[in-house]
Write an enzyme that holds these catalytic residues in place. Structure first.
Site, PDB file in Angstrom:
ATOM      1  N   GLY A  46       0.740  -1.047   0.139  1.00  0.00           N
ATOM      2  CA  GLY A  46      -0.057  -0.030   0.165  1.00  0.00           C
ATOM      3  C   GLY A  46       0.602   1.242  -0.095  1.00  0.00           C
ATOM      4  O   GLY A  46       1.901   1.218   0.244  1.00  0.00           O
ATOM      5  N   GLN A  51       2.788  10.058   1.361  1.00  0.00           N
ATOM      6  CA  GLN A  51       4.181   9.376   1.266  1.00  0.00           C
ATOM      7  C   GLN A  51       4.935   9.688  -0.148  1.00  0.00           C
ATOM      8  O   GLN A  51       6.215   9.621  -0.089  1.00  0.00           O
ATOM      9  CB  GLN A  51       3.863   7.812   1.209  1.00  0.00           C
ATOM     10  CG  GLN A  51       3.517   7.392   2.594  1.00  0.00           C
ATOM     11  CD  GLN A  51       3.026   5.836   2.816  1.00  0.00           C
ATOM     12  OE1 GLN A  51       2.326   5.211   2.228  1.00  0.00           O
ATOM     13  NE2 GLN A  51       4.216   5.179   3.243  1.00  0.00           N
ATOM     14  N   CYS A  88       5.604  -0.214   7.331  1.00  0.00           N
ATOM     15  CA  CYS A  88       5.352   0.879   6.552  1.00  0.00           C
ATOM     16  C   CYS A  88       6.448   1.432   5.715  1.00  0.00           C
ATOM     17  O   CYS A  88       7.674   1.299   6.289  1.00  0.00           O
ATOM     18  CB  CYS A  88       4.977   1.860   7.603  1.00  0.00           C
ATOM     19  SG  CYS A  88       4.564   3.463   6.662  1.00  0.00           S
ATOM     20  N   LEU A  89       6.343   1.587   4.470  1.00  0.00           N
ATOM     21  CA  LEU A  89       7.309   2.071   3.458  1.00  0.00           C
ATOM     22  C   LEU A  89       8.144   3.320   4.002  1.00  0.00           C
ATOM     23  O   LEU A  89       9.094   3.516   3.475  1.00  0.00           O
ATOM     24  CB  LEU A  89       6.772   2.082   2.106  1.00  0.00           C
ATOM     25  CG  LEU A  89       6.419   0.828   1.247  1.00  0.00           C
ATOM     26  CD1 LEU A  89       5.886   1.002   0.124  1.00  0.00           C
ATOM     27  CD2 LEU A  89       7.489  -0.209   1.354  1.00  0.00           C
ATOM     28  N   HIS A 130      -4.532   0.998   7.130  1.00  0.00           N
ATOM     29  CA  HIS A 130      -3.236   1.624   7.436  1.00  0.00           C
ATOM     30  C   HIS A 130      -3.179   2.723   6.338  1.00  0.00           C
ATOM     31  O   HIS A 130      -2.637   3.852   6.781  1.00  0.00           O
ATOM     32  CB  HIS A 130      -2.133   0.578   6.980  1.00  0.00           C
ATOM     33  CG  HIS A 130      -0.633   1.039   7.157  1.00  0.00           C
ATOM     34  ND1 HIS A 130       0.320   0.755   8.048  1.00  0.00           N
ATOM     35  CD2 HIS A 130       0.061   1.801   6.334  1.00  0.00           C
ATOM     36  CE1 HIS A 130       1.108   1.266   7.625  1.00  0.00           C
ATOM     37  NE2 HIS A 130       1.257   1.994   6.830  1.00  0.00           N
ATOM     38  N   GLU A 131      -3.504   2.569   5.118  1.00  0.00           N
ATOM     39  CA  GLU A 131      -3.526   3.542   4.199  1.00  0.00           C
ATOM     40  C   GLU A 131      -4.323   4.820   4.287  1.00  0.00           C
ATOM     41  O   GLU A 131      -4.193   6.039   4.357  1.00  0.00           O
ATOM     42  CB  GLU A 131      -3.863   3.118   2.725  1.00  0.00           C
ATOM     43  CG  GLU A 131      -2.812   2.194   2.059  1.00  0.00           C
ATOM     44  CD  GLU A 131      -1.287   2.537   2.677  1.00  0.00           C
ATOM     45  OE1 GLU A 131      -0.877   3.640   2.384  1.00  0.00           O
ATOM     46  OE2 GLU A 131      -0.385   1.470   2.970  1.00  0.00           O
ATOM     47  N   HIS A 134      -3.024   7.107   6.722  1.00  0.00           N
ATOM     48  CA  HIS A 134      -1.916   8.001   6.315  1.00  0.00           C
ATOM     49  C   HIS A 134      -2.724   9.460   5.709  1.00  0.00           C
ATOM     50  O   HIS A 134      -2.098  10.400   5.811  1.00  0.00           O
ATOM     51  CB  HIS A 134      -1.446   7.535   5.250  1.00  0.00           C
ATOM     52  CG  HIS A 134      -0.103   6.594   5.535  1.00  0.00           C
ATOM     53  ND1 HIS A 134       1.007   7.149   5.953  1.00  0.00           N
ATOM     54  CD2 HIS A 134       0.338   5.340   5.158  1.00  0.00           C
ATOM     55  CE1 HIS A 134       2.004   6.210   6.162  1.00  0.00           C
ATOM     56  NE2 HIS A 134       1.568   5.277   5.736  1.00  0.00           N
TER      57      HIS A 134
HETATM   58 ZN    ZN Z   1       2.410   3.409   5.630  1.00  0.00          ZN
END
Ligand code: ZN
Length: 149
Positions: A46, A51, A88-89, A130-131, A134
């Protein structure tokens, strides 16, 4: 298509609230396709607008069975609970157990601006939650109940 740079924890944009998408145009399609490519290149499941430096309510998710595009998403129903590992990226090397709903129903728009309703459970529900976090400026670290590293 192009890869975009993924912002890391500590960048103030990651804790800001995103504004809704208003223009369903070629620029949005380009953004979504870049985000999907960037997510896959980073082996993520995701990626959300902030991000990649875009404070807009747009996110992509792919937990292995196809790309989900979430524009102006909103959780309209949720049930159950799961406690599983998350990463998380934007937070490389950080892993922890978070609490998420087991099943969710989400209202969003697609790239044409049409309303869609989608249901997800398990891993996919967790990734979508999660997204959506963000997009409201919440990093998953805030949801960790047990660190794993
Ligand atoms: Zn994330």
């Amino acid at each position: 298509m192009a890869l975009r740079y993924i912002k890391k924890e500590g960048d103030p944009i990651l804790t800001k609230k995103s504004r809704p998408i208003e223009n369903f145009d070629a620029k949005l399609v380009q953004l979504i396709e870049d985000m999907a490519e960037t997510m896959r290149d980073a082996n993520g499941v995701g990626l959300a607008g902030p991000q990649v430096g875009i404070l807009r309510q747009v996110a992509v998710v792919d937990t292995g069975d196809g790309l989900i595009e979430l524009i102006n998403p909103e959780i309209i129903n949720q049930s159950g609970e799961q406690q599983e590992m998350e990463g998380c990226l934007s937070c490389p090397g950080v892993y922890g157990i978070t609490v998420r709903p087991m099943a969710i129903e989400v209202k969003a728009k697609n790239r044409q601006g049409n309303e869609i309703i989608l249901k997800a459970e398990g891993f996919k529900a967790r990734a979508i939650c999660h997204e959506i976090d963000h997009l409201t400026g919440i990093l998953f670290r805030k949801r960790i109940i047990k660190m794993l590293n």
